[in-house]
Design an enzyme around this catalytic site. Sequence first.
Site, PDB file in Angstrom:
ATOM      1  N   ALA A 195      80.731  30.763 -27.234  1.00  0.00           N
ATOM      2  CA  ALA A 195      80.761  31.763 -26.521  1.00  0.00           C
ATOM      3  C   ALA A 195      79.809  32.859 -26.770  1.00  0.00           C
ATOM      4  O   ALA A 195      79.185  33.702 -26.277  1.00  0.00           O
ATOM      5  CB  ALA A 195      82.154  32.565 -26.726  1.00  0.00           C
ATOM      6  N   ASP A 203      89.570  33.794 -31.387  1.00  0.00           N
ATOM      7  CA  ASP A 203      89.043  32.526 -30.870  1.00  0.00           C
ATOM      8  C   ASP A 203      89.028  31.391 -31.767  1.00  0.00           C
ATOM      9  O   ASP A 203      88.179  30.544 -32.153  1.00  0.00           O
ATOM     10  CB  ASP A 203      87.575  32.475 -30.413  1.00  0.00           C
ATOM     11  CG  ASP A 203      87.214  31.471 -29.359  1.00  0.00           C
ATOM     12  OD1 ASP A 203      87.966  30.738 -28.710  1.00  0.00           O
ATOM     13  OD2 ASP A 203      86.017  31.311 -29.080  1.00  0.00           O
TER      14      ASP A 203
END
Length: 837
Positions: free
Chosen positions: A554, A668
């Site tokens: 990401a 995450d």
Amino acid sequence: MFISAPFHTHMLLIFFTTILWVLAKVEAQGNVSVGDSLSANDKNGAWQSPSGDFAFGFHSISGEKDKFLLAIWYAKIPERTIVWYAKIPERTIVWFADNPAIDRESKVELLPTGRLVLTDPTGKELWRSPGITGDAPVSHAAMLDTGNFVIVSRNSTNIWESFKYPTDTVLPGQELGVDGYLLSTLSETSSGKGKYQLRFSDGSFVLNQLDVFTRKPYEDYAVLGNGSRFVFNKSGHIQISNSNGSLVEVAPVNAVPKPELYYYRATLDFYGVFTLYYYPRNPGGGGGSWSALWFTPRNICRRFVERRTNSGRDTFGTNPCGYNSICEPINANGRPNCTCPPGFSFLDDSNQYAGCKQDYANYPADCNPDGSTIGEDRFEFKSMSFADFPFGDYGVLQPATELECRQSCLLDCSCAVAILQDPTLSEDGSGTCWKKKLPLSNGLFDRDRVDRTALFKVLKSDASRTKPARPNQRDENRNQIILILGVLLGTSAFFNFFSLAAIALIFFCLFRRRLHDLTGVRSRRNLETNVQFFEYKDLEHATNGFKEELGRGAFGTVYKGELPFGYGDRVAVKKLENFAQDSEREFKTEVKVIGQTHHKNLVRLVGYCDEGEHRLLVYEFMENGSLSSFLFGVLRPSWQQRLQIASGIAKGLTYLHEECSKQIIHCDIKPQNILLDESLTAKISDFGLAKLLMNNKTQTQTGIRGTKGYVAPEWFRNTPVSVKVDVYSFGVVLLEIICCRRCVEVEMEEAAILTEWAFQCYSAGMIEKLVENDEEATVDVAKLEMLLKVAIWCVQEEPMLRPSMKTVTMMLEGAVQVPNPPCPFLLETVSMSTTLI
Ligand SMILES: *[C@@H]1O[C@H](CO)[C@@H](O)[C@H](O)[C@H]1NC(C)=O
Ligand SMILES: *[C@@H]1O[C@H](CO)[C@@H](O)[C@H](O)[C@H]1NC(C)=O
Ligand SMILES: *[C@@H]1O[C@H](CO)[C@@H](O)[C@H](O)[C@H]1NC(C)=O
Ligand SMILES: *[C@@H]1O[C@H](CO)[C@@H](O)[C@H](O)[C@H]1NC(C)=O
Ligand SMILES: *[C@@H]1O[C@H](CO)[C@@H](O)[C@H](O)[C@H]1NC(C)=O
Ligand SMILES: *[C@@H]1O[C@H](CO)[C@@H](O)[C@H](O)[C@H]1NC(C)=O
């Protein structure tokens, strides 16, 4: 829907998974038919032997992304142990010619002619199994439980078998004839051609070194035995049959091998020792490892010296440690431990066999024309008892006292080390001094050499500042000075004054420049954070122009890099994307925070770069890649390793949440963000980055951070986000670790969503369903149940109910009891999480 599922749904589910499982097993373990093929990727599996002990297929190469070996390996043990690999013939004459590594999506297929053919992704043939009997109608091929891969013809003869083409290892049941040989690999991790060989020569099986260029053998350094057949019999005995056919034991083993309890293999290791190894077939809780039952030669460091001393010839090669290093075998397995002497350091920190370089080497710039040392008072001696570099001396003093030996070496510019024989221990009471220059070879540390002391000439530690930095620069300066002196001598006293002033000025400028150089280097290390600042061009250089991609996430793309000497480390360079331009100050702040977090289970930040629009982070390199590829790869990691990894992640998160100076919410947590080092220690990566990419600094979020399947439900509600989001994600990862499957597998129908399926199995009291065909986990029911309960606590939809990471760590360590968890789902959200996929 799942919670209230009627019982017959469960049964149907179990029935289907069993069928699928059985089908998968048969395909993997049965005969290989004509036309069957395997592809080099992480999913395509391997052809296993009926017992599952051995597998034939593509084995990924650790540390080299997208590279595979066509190999046979032990399929049930976690250590990478390759017993055979296809030797790809030389493709070109350039340096990588000997590399048997092949690219992703290469393919191996069994042809109707009875040949296995390996082709690269473009379809070009790389290797084909040679025929023992020529082309013949083929019946099938099979990976046998002995570790032999055979191609069988219709009349049951073997067209080809891997046992007839050994690499560096022989297995019980395997034999070598007069044309058989073993060749060591290049290093522990590389299967390239090494420099040691076991072969039949002149009536005996011997070990010898090879010339690196012509690959012709040197004289043997060890004889295993006389005879023309080398047999590693099925019970684990290594024997050589002599002329009248009787078998003579090579390895006199005290303990009788027990093939029913242990695996055995005999390998010619990359450092020239031939070793008989064993490994428990069913390691207990502590896990197993390969141990040496017997090995030869006993002292590889001394072996080459002994051969030379006994024969008077110098034709055997050198010991396995590189130039300038000192070799000492480890007692348990004869493996050489290569170390650097005082004043030297490893050429390559990651490879102790590559030799050592002198920390300060300025010869011959430090030599007077007569060969004496310039400024000998800058040097001192560091002594090391029992160390020696036999042979290769350029001068010897005899008799010699220690003082004479030291003085002689000190004043002699070429002398790097002097070996002193203690006069009180020599036969005639007089000492001897052997002088040696670089490079030093055959160095060894040997307690039998009681009378030897090595005296290493090293620069005094306070002298390093005054040393001339660069020889050519110094020559330049010297020339300038000579020029000025010439002018000075040729002019009147009036001009002398100006000349002196000029000299002073020049010295001042030179000195200032050097000072500047020094401080310039210094300021690159940010003392506050202990994190290195890098220039963009340096990182471009280190990564070879961002060539080798390690992964993509990401936050940006990660590249493999190698820092230039001085650091000499492999690194992972992350190029940040989606980065808000105006947050430069924040970037520095975050780097500072990340730089201050040091924990065994966190990936260490080495440095950073913020130059113009470039934002890069430099991390330590992780040998074993991500947990994702480890967990969902071809081979299932052992139960014990998985337990350790789970507890490592928990500890790393506990540190981030509760122990570091500024609390960090990861946001995450998923297997792709957990990396494994060479000893499979789990390290969390990408922490501290979530904050950088948030637009909104308050705790309530509109934009969801994280990855589908792992994100906590509160992201979808308008409730504050806390450290408990990481606890949720950890719970999901823990379930994946337990079951070795991804949290969402659409094809698994009923079991598609792991959190729901796990709770279903738990509440139905059928937790073994989660670890079907995983014997280790099934046997360890108590631990399995504990882990499952912890995971269900973590994935509670109500954040308040989730334990803190500290509690989770204690639960995993068995320090606290794990109560029975409630149903993790709030009713209205079940359907919501289902629609997520
Ligand atoms: C493999 O094929 C051979 C010959 O067709 C047969 O005898 C043998 O039982 C087969 N083995 C397996 C495991 O199916
Ligand atoms: C059948 O087996 C014999 C040995 O028994 C061998 O000589 C012959 O080449 C084999 N034939 C084929 C077609 O493989
Ligand atoms: C092998 O034979 C040679 C003589 O040919 C003998 O000197 C040596 O001891 C023998 N080695 C072994 C291990 O039997
Ligand atoms: C292997 O050799 C040992 C020692 O000579 C012997 O006792 C054993 O029976 C042999 N095993 C087999 C399978 O031949
Ligand atoms: C085999 O030959 C060796 C000498 O080469 C002899 O010592 C040994 O007794 C013989 N063994 C047998 C079984 O004949
Ligand atoms: C290798 O040698 C060094 C220096 O003597 C020692 O500190 C280290 O423990 C040794 N390593 C092993 C594995 O024995």
